[in-house]
Design an enzyme around this catalytic site. Structure first.
Site, short mmCIF file in Angstrom:
data_model
loop_
_atom_site.label_atom_id
_atom_site.label_comp_id
_atom_site.label_asym_id
_atom_site.label_seq_id
_atom_site.Cartn_x
_atom_site.Cartn_y
_atom_site.Cartn_z
N GLY A 8 -10.25 1.89 -1.20
CA GLY A 8 -9.80 2.47 -2.46
C GLY A 8 -9.81 3.99 -2.40
N ALA A 108 -1.97 -3.05 -2.81
CA ALA A 108 -2.55 -4.20 -2.11
C ALA A 108 -3.87 -4.63 -2.74
CB ALA A 108 -2.76 -3.84 -0.64
N ASP A 109 -4.64 -3.65 -3.22
CA ASP A 109 -5.92 -3.98 -3.85
C ASP A 109 -5.72 -4.81 -5.11
OD1 ASP A 109 -4.68 -1.77 -5.07
OD2 ASP A 109 -6.59 -0.91 -5.73
#
Length: 258
Positions: A8, A108-109
């Site tokens: 992140g 994507a997270d």
């Protein structure tokens, strides 16, 4: 064993899974310029402390929203683990239809968090991630990623209050003893905590209204436990949602031979 990385903007969460069980997990600060050699040293120390060896790892999956950090992690995995990492992104089979107008815009997270929320809690479900930003990711009754909401994160808002109000101090984010603060620190803590809890509850109620269903709500991220204590709509807290989602996406891709 499977090694997963959730990179992140602020922190990088790493997990080691034996089958479906998360056996080890670590939380590091994200450093975009960390090299493959540095990753090797860091992971070697963490593995040694956990009584593990690189040779035990037979796969790796990565979700990364910090592009400069990705290449070094990929090099580390290929060189030190002798494995081809699965990088979650466009073209990767997630098992979840994406209803976004442009699916490539979804981080994507957010996708792996939604995948894990669906697998762990069913559908419809709302996954709230209290990270650098506060994101709401919605899975509809059909199991599709319906979209979501992006709001400023707790840390960003707290820091902005300190930086732009010259007489206000930087405060530790704790639950105050009461809503009505008796001093400046308590007043700020109350405003931040109950302000964000109110924001969460308001957004969740509007999402449920649009869905026409009482979707379950699961929270994850740095401030999930704290905000959940003041929220009326959060049903569960799962600090490892993204890591579980990465493992699920990895299994689905290996099952399809992708």
């Amino acid at each position: 064993m499977l090694l997963v990385f959730d990179v992140g903007n602020t922190s990088t969460k790493i997990g080691l899974l034996q089958g479906r069980e998360l056996s080890r997990h670590w939380d590091l600060s994200t450093q975009a310029d960390r090299t493959a050699d540095e990753w090797g040293i860091v992971l070697e120390v963490l593995f040694a402390r956990a009584g593990r060896k690189f040779a035990e790892v037979d796969g790796a999956a990565i979700a990364c929203v910090v592009p400069p950090a990705l290449a070094a992690i990929e090099r580390f995995v290929r060189r030190d683990l002798r494995s081809e990492p699965l990088v979650v992104g466009p073209g990767v089979h997630t098992g979840m239809p994406i209803r976004y107008e442009n699916p490539r815009e979804v981080g994507a997270d957010r996708i792996v968090t939604a995948v894990a929320a669906h697998e762990e809690y069913g559908a419809p479900v709302i996954a709230i991630d209290f990270g650098t930003a506060t994101t709401f990711d919605v899975v509809d009754a059909a199991g599709a990623y319906a979209g979501g909401v992006i709001a400023p994160g707790v840390g960003i808002a707290t820091e902005a209050l300190f930086e732009h109000a010259s007489r206000l101090p930087r405060v530790e984010m704790l639950r105050p003893p009461r809503v009505i603060g008796r001093n400046t620190v308590q007043s700020m803590q109350s405003g931040i905590l109950y302000g964000f809890a109110g924001q969460v509850d308001g957004i969740v109620r509007r999402i449920r209204q649009e869905l026409g269903a009482e979707a379950r709500v699961v929270a994850t991220g740095t401030y999930a436990e704290l905000v959940s204590q003041a929220s009326e709509t959060i049903d569960a807290v799962d600090p490892f949602l993204a890591l579980k989602g990465l493992a699920t996406v990895y299994r689905r891709n290996r099952a399809t031979g992708s």
